[in-house]
Motif scaffolding. Sequence first.
Motif, PDB file in Angstrom:
ATOM      1  N   ARG A  16      -4.838  14.760  17.431  1.00 46.64           N
ATOM      2  CA  ARG A  16      -6.470  13.860  17.395  1.00 46.64           C
ATOM      3  C   ARG A  16      -5.981  12.202  16.389  1.00 46.64           C
ATOM      4  O   ARG A  16      -4.930  11.820  15.907  1.00 46.64           O
ATOM      5  N   ALA A  17      -7.551  11.879  17.011  1.00 52.18           N
ATOM      6  CA  ALA A  17      -6.916  10.378  15.949  1.00 52.18           C
ATOM      7  C   ALA A  17      -7.374  10.360  14.578  1.00 52.18           C
ATOM      8  O   ALA A  17      -8.507  11.557  14.604  1.00 52.18           O
ATOM      9  N   ALA A  18      -7.473   9.777  13.884  1.00 50.82           N
ATOM     10  CA  ALA A  18      -7.889  10.452  12.416  1.00 50.82           C
ATOM     11  C   ALA A  18      -7.904   8.733  11.234  1.00 50.82           C
ATOM     12  O   ALA A  18      -7.212   8.433  11.552  1.00 50.82           O
ATOM     13  N   GLU A  19      -8.930   8.839  10.486  1.00 54.98           N
ATOM     14  CA  GLU A  19      -9.003   7.898   8.809  1.00 54.98           C
ATOM     15  C   GLU A  19      -7.813   8.444   8.280  1.00 54.98           C
ATOM     16  O   GLU A  19      -7.975   9.317   7.355  1.00 54.98           O
ATOM     17  N   ILE A  20      -6.691   7.825   7.823  1.00 54.30           N
ATOM     18  CA  ILE A  20      -5.426   7.869   6.948  1.00 54.30           C
ATOM     19  C   ILE A  20      -5.562   6.517   5.879  1.00 54.30           C
ATOM     20  O   ILE A  20      -5.050   6.059   6.251  1.00 54.30           O
ATOM     21  N   PRO A  21      -4.968   7.089   4.271  1.00 58.47           N
ATOM     22  CA  PRO A  21      -4.865   6.302   3.847  1.00 58.47           C
ATOM     23  C   PRO A  21      -4.000   5.164   4.260  1.00 58.47           C
ATOM     24  O   PRO A  21      -3.239   5.265   4.994  1.00 58.47           O
ATOM     25  N   ASP A  22      -3.564   3.724   3.914  1.00 58.26           N
ATOM     26  CA  ASP A  22      -3.036   2.946   4.347  1.00 58.26           C
ATOM     27  C   ASP A  22      -2.015   3.302   3.800  1.00 58.26           C
ATOM     28  O   ASP A  22      -1.283   3.719   2.346  1.00 58.26           O
ATOM     29  N   PRO A  23      -0.463   3.309   4.233  1.00 61.62           N
ATOM     30  CA  PRO A  23       0.639   3.523   3.914  1.00 61.62           C
ATOM     31  C   PRO A  23       1.044   2.719   2.106  1.00 61.62           C
ATOM     32  O   PRO A  23       0.869   1.383   1.813  1.00 61.62           O
ATOM     33  N   GLN A  24       2.412   3.261   1.602  1.00 59.26           N
ATOM     34  CA  GLN A  24       1.912   2.437   0.311  1.00 59.26           C
ATOM     35  C   GLN A  24       4.111   2.214   0.420  1.00 59.26           C
ATOM     36  O   GLN A  24       4.473   2.713   1.672  1.00 59.26           O
ATOM     37  N   ILE A  25       4.021   1.018  -0.189  1.00 53.39           N
ATOM     38  CA  ILE A  25       6.019   0.378  -0.161  1.00 53.39           C
ATOM     39  C   ILE A  25       6.390  -0.291  -1.275  1.00 53.39           C
ATOM     40  O   ILE A  25       6.134  -0.158  -2.029  1.00 53.39           O
TER      41      ILE A  25
END
Length: 334
Positions: A16-25
Amino acid sequence: MKAFMVEKYGDQAGMRAAEIPDPQIGSDDVLVKIHAAGVNPLDLRIRNGDFKTFMPYRLPLILGNDLAGTVVQVGLSVTRFAVGDEVYARPDKDRIGTFAELIAVHQDDLAPKPATITMAEAASLPLVALTAWQALVERARVQPGQKVLIHAGAGGLGSIAVQLAKALGAHVATTVSTAKVDLAKDLGADVVVDYRTQDFEEVLDGYDVVLDSLGGENLAKSLRVLKPGGTVISVAGPPDPAFARELGANLILRLAMTALSFKTRRNAKRHGVTYSFLFMKASGDQLRELTPLIDTGKIRPVVDRVFPFEETLQAMEYVEKGRAMAGKVVVAMT
């Protein structure tokens, strides 16, 4: 950010499509804004849980193994890239997730995008181009004049492998369906076998290398078209002991892989040839070696269809049902 998640192993119902936090580098990571991502049979197999024995991904999981995009942030130790660079990559197998708006990738897995092609074309290349390189250059060490058979020469992997083998100076044969004979010739194949009307085992003989992407009976026949000392490299056959060692598998898994490939390895030995299983690795350096071949036109991307990012599930279904006529399917950000 928006991403397409696998919540359970199985068919499309698990995505499914989801809104998730941006990745941390991390300090060696590059944050890439994804412009396009390739869709591979590998994505389907991971979604279905085919590799969970030796690649135990934790769910939920973002799929996607190819990308092209733009650098938007770099870690403190990054020396090879700067914000604004256009790049392409196959992320490491433990850090996949290109069906998303952003991804953090180790700088060693990235390469500058070829200048002469589009983002969508670049996104179609990393996984299949690296697979072809690792099979033909790294493992088989193909030399000018050698005879190389590439199965499924109009497919995502095959279309690139045919061109790479020709660039290496090999005499190249391939197998395709009737509708794709002209494309295979256009890609540079010297001998094109229409598998709908011909049996490649009856047409071909004395080959140095076979790249098999089909497995099963196709793999068994491939052993018989090699000359003594030849090798079959398969991305679809049973994993072998060398792969188990490379993976660092435990004893039980090593024994299982040894058993799975025993029949194939025994048949190869009877014919005086070798069998090798390949699971490709991420490598920015190898992509850098491929890039000049792409920019000079010796290897050109073959893209069947580009879906908008919002239709990623439809793109996967399109690949799963075998609707692609040739080359790769790509999803692109609007």
